[in-house]
Design a protein around this motif. Structure first.
Motif, PDB file in Angstrom:
ATOM      1  N   ALA A 218       3.325   5.775   2.861  1.00 27.29           N
ATOM      2  CA  ALA A 218       4.239   4.803   2.258  1.00 27.29           C
ATOM      3  C   ALA A 218       5.112   4.216   3.362  1.00 27.29           C
ATOM      4  O   ALA A 218       5.336   4.842   4.400  1.00 27.29           O
ATOM      5  CB  ALA A 218       5.100   5.467   1.194  1.00 27.29           C
TER       6      ALA A 218
ATOM      7  N   LYS B 251       0.482  -3.130  -9.259  1.00 27.95           N
ATOM      8  CA  LYS B 251       1.489  -2.770  -8.250  1.00 27.95           C
ATOM      9  C   LYS B 251       1.086  -1.495  -7.520  1.00 27.95           C
ATOM     10  O   LYS B 251       1.187  -1.401  -6.299  1.00 27.95           O
ATOM     11  CB  LYS B 251       2.862  -2.608  -8.919  1.00 27.95           C
ATOM     12  CG  LYS B 251       3.968  -2.288  -7.972  1.00 27.95           C
ATOM     13  CD  LYS B 251       4.258  -3.451  -7.053  1.00 27.95           C
ATOM     14  CE  LYS B 251       5.512  -3.183  -6.253  1.00 27.95           C
ATOM     15  NZ  LYS B 251       5.767  -4.199  -5.275  1.00 27.95           N
ATOM     16  N   ARG B 252       0.619  -0.502  -8.263  1.00 30.67           N
ATOM     17  CA  ARG B 252       0.171   0.748  -7.647  1.00 30.67           C
ATOM     18  C   ARG B 252      -1.007   0.493  -6.711  1.00 30.67           C
ATOM     19  O   ARG B 252      -1.081   1.084  -5.641  1.00 30.67           O
ATOM     20  CB  ARG B 252      -0.224   1.764  -8.717  1.00 30.67           C
ATOM     21  CG  ARG B 252       0.949   2.397  -9.384  1.00 30.67           C
ATOM     22  CD  ARG B 252       0.498   3.497 -10.307  1.00 30.67           C
ATOM     23  NE  ARG B 252       1.638   4.049 -11.009  1.00 30.67           N
ATOM     24  CZ  ARG B 252       1.555   4.599 -12.201  1.00 30.67           C
ATOM     25  NH1 ARG B 252       0.407   4.680 -12.825  1.00 30.67           N
ATOM     26  NH2 ARG B 252       2.631   5.079 -12.770  1.00 30.67           N
TER      27      ARG B 252
ATOM     28  N   LEU C 272       0.303  -0.973  -3.506  1.00 29.32           N
ATOM     29  CA  LEU C 272       0.955   0.045  -2.679  1.00 29.32           C
ATOM     30  C   LEU C 272      -0.072   0.959  -2.018  1.00 29.32           C
ATOM     31  O   LEU C 272       0.079   1.341  -0.852  1.00 29.32           O
ATOM     32  CB  LEU C 272       1.952   0.860  -3.501  1.00 29.32           C
ATOM     33  CG  LEU C 272       3.188   0.084  -3.958  1.00 29.32           C
ATOM     34  CD1 LEU C 272       4.034   0.930  -4.902  1.00 29.32           C
ATOM     35  CD2 LEU C 272       4.012  -0.387  -2.771  1.00 29.32           C
TER      36      LEU C 272
ATOM     37  N   GLN D 128      -1.489  -0.859   0.849  1.00 27.14           N
ATOM     38  CA  GLN D 128      -0.508  -0.860   1.935  1.00 27.14           C
ATOM     39  C   GLN D 128      -0.537   0.477   2.682  1.00 27.14           C
ATOM     40  O   GLN D 128      -0.501   0.512   3.911  1.00 27.14           O
ATOM     41  CB  GLN D 128       0.889  -1.120   1.378  1.00 27.14           C
ATOM     42  CG  GLN D 128       1.974  -1.129   2.448  1.00 27.14           C
ATOM     43  CD  GLN D 128       3.351  -1.254   1.836  1.00 27.14           C
ATOM     44  OE1 GLN D 128       3.750  -0.426   1.024  1.00 27.14           O
ATOM     45  NE2 GLN D 128       4.067  -2.293   2.214  1.00 27.14           N
ATOM     46  N   GLU D 129      -0.623   1.583   1.936  1.00 28.16           N
ATOM     47  CA  GLU D 129      -0.685   2.901   2.570  1.00 28.16           C
ATOM     48  C   GLU D 129      -1.900   3.012   3.474  1.00 28.16           C
ATOM     49  O   GLU D 129      -1.817   3.555   4.578  1.00 28.16           O
ATOM     50  CB  GLU D 129      -0.718   4.006   1.511  1.00 28.16           C
ATOM     51  CG  GLU D 129       0.585   4.193   0.778  1.00 28.16           C
ATOM     52  CD  GLU D 129       0.501   5.204  -0.350  1.00 28.16           C
ATOM     53  OE1 GLU D 129      -0.535   5.900  -0.468  1.00 28.16           O
ATOM     54  OE2 GLU D 129       1.470   5.314  -1.114  1.00 28.16           O
TER      55      GLU D 129
END
Length: 143
Positions: A51, A84-85, A88, A91-92
């Motif tokens: 994150a 959204k999850r 993310l 992104q991780e």
């Protein structure tokens, strides 16, 4: 230094992997920036999800890490929350690859396929690789 594990979702490390020995790993929860600097700065290596906040912390502190990004397929779903999850999780994955490219992290298998022996080997690598430690400190100095 200590080897630290921050489990942000309240679950234990044992719930994320099975088999193998993690006897030398101490699980810690970090609640504030001050706590992060105090605890994580003493660690030889840190396990995190990749994150943005975790990536920034280990990068600024110069601590090698093992990144276990959320599996993209497990994070995807319907509706805005699922979308959204999924963003993310993606992104991780990108941040994990960036840290690996800088030579400051090892990227482990996602939680769904992670085993204790694999995680233990990656953690030993991150904690014991002097080159990775030098790269992590170099990145911290550049930031």
């Amino acid at each position: 230094g200590e080897v630290g594990v921050a489990v942000e979702d309240g679950a234990s490390l044992g719930s994320h992997c099975s088999g193998g020995s993690m006897a030398h790993v101490r699980e810690v929860e970090v609640g504030s920036v001050r706590e992060a600097v105090e605890i994580l700065g003493r660690c030889k290596a840190v396990i995190h999800s990749g994150a943005l906040s975790s990536t920034a912390a280990v990068s600024h502190l110069g601590v090698p890490s093992v990144v276990i990004p959320t599996p993209y397929f497990a994070a995807s779903g319907r509706g805005p929350l699922g979308h959204k999850r999924a963003q993310l999780a993606l992104q991780e994955h990108h941040l994990a690859l960036a840290l690996e490219g800088f030579g400051t992290a090892a990227v482990a298998a996602p939680f769904g396929s992670l085993s204790r022996p694999v995680l233990a080997a990656q953690l030993r690598r991150a904690a014991g690789d002097r080159g990775m430690s030098r790269q992590a400190l170099d990145l911290a100095r550049r930031l």
